[in-house]
Design a protein around this motif. Structure first.
Motif, PDB file in Angstrom:
ATOM      1  N   ASN A 156       3.188  -2.853   3.859  1.00  0.00           N
ATOM      2  CA  ASN A 156       2.861  -4.162   3.306  1.00  0.00           C
ATOM      3  C   ASN A 156       1.687  -4.631   4.141  1.00  0.00           C
ATOM      4  N   GLY A 157       0.492  -4.587   3.558  1.00  0.00           N
ATOM      5  CA  GLY A 157      -0.718  -4.825   4.339  1.00  0.00           C
ATOM      6  C   GLY A 157      -0.834  -3.729   5.384  1.00  0.00           C
ATOM      7  N   SER A 166       0.869  -1.176   0.000  1.00  0.00           N
ATOM      8  CA  SER A 166       0.000   0.000   0.000  1.00  0.00           C
ATOM      9  C   SER A 166       0.904   1.224   0.000  1.00  0.00           C
ATOM     10  N   TYR A 167       0.610   2.114  -0.917  1.00  0.00           N
ATOM     11  CA  TYR A 167       1.421   3.318  -1.122  1.00  0.00           C
ATOM     12  C   TYR A 167       0.536   4.531  -0.864  1.00  0.00           C
ATOM     13  N   TYR A 168       0.751   5.182   0.268  1.00  0.00           N
ATOM     14  CA  TYR A 168      -0.014   6.375   0.614  1.00  0.00           C
ATOM     15  C   TYR A 168       0.672   7.592   0.022  1.00  0.00           C
ATOM     16  N   TYR A 169      -0.092   8.380  -0.731  1.00  0.00           N
ATOM     17  CA  TYR A 169       0.455   9.572  -1.378  1.00  0.00           C
ATOM     18  C   TYR A 169      -0.608  10.663  -1.369  1.00  0.00           C
ATOM     19  N   LYS A 211      10.278  -2.247 -11.352  1.00  0.00           N
ATOM     20  CA  LYS A 211      10.592  -3.548 -10.761  1.00  0.00           C
ATOM     21  C   LYS A 211       9.377  -4.480 -10.766  1.00  0.00           C
ATOM     22  N   LYS A 212       8.303  -4.001 -11.403  1.00  0.00           N
ATOM     23  CA  LYS A 212       7.065  -4.770 -11.526  1.00  0.00           C
ATOM     24  C   LYS A 212       6.543  -5.252 -10.169  1.00  0.00           C
ATOM     25  N   ILE A 213       6.621  -4.359  -9.189  1.00  0.00           N
ATOM     26  CA  ILE A 213       6.082  -4.640  -7.859  1.00  0.00           C
ATOM     27  C   ILE A 213       4.667  -4.085  -7.823  1.00  0.00           C
ATOM     28  N   GLU A 214       3.696  -4.960  -7.571  1.00  0.00           N
ATOM     29  CA  GLU A 214       2.310  -4.516  -7.520  1.00  0.00           C
ATOM     30  C   GLU A 214       2.075  -3.713  -6.256  1.00  0.00           C
ATOM     31  N   TYR A 215       1.323  -2.641  -6.391  1.00  0.00           N
ATOM     32  CA  TYR A 215       1.003  -1.808  -5.230  1.00  0.00           C
ATOM     33  C   TYR A 215      -0.340  -1.141  -5.426  1.00  0.00           C
TER      34      TYR A 215
END
Length: 90
Positions: A64-65, A3-6, A29-33
């Motif tokens: 992460n969660g 989870s990316y808070y912006y 980096k193909k990291i799902e978020y």
């Protein structure tokens, strides 16, 4: 899931640059978020701060969660040390 808070609304150029860099790196980096905009959802800012235990925290912040990973400075340090996976608890 990361989870990316912006904030989509910020007059602070430095915060905008930090947010862009985080997104660029995660995408490359193909990291799902999941993006969570604290400007669009006032409850999101409260939740972010509650999970961190910091009533004055500002975005960007990564989780992460419900587990707090860190802020932009910690993200950048993890990049330099090539420990992004560990930082994001992947």
């Amino acid at each position: 899931m990361i989870s990316y808070y912006y904030s989509s609304v910020s007059s602070n150029l430095e915060i905008k640059k930090h947010q862009q860099k985080i997104e660029m790196i995660l995408d490359s980096k193909k990291i799902e978020y999941k993006k969570i905009d604290i400007a669009a959802d006032p409850n999101a800012k409260d939740r972010m701060r509650e999970l961190m235990g910091d009533a004055k925290a500002l975005p960007p912040q990564l989780f992460n969660g419900d587990t707090y990973c860190g802020n932009f400075e910690a993200f950048e340090e993890a990049l330099e040390c090539e420990s992004l996976s560990e930082f994001l608890k992947l």
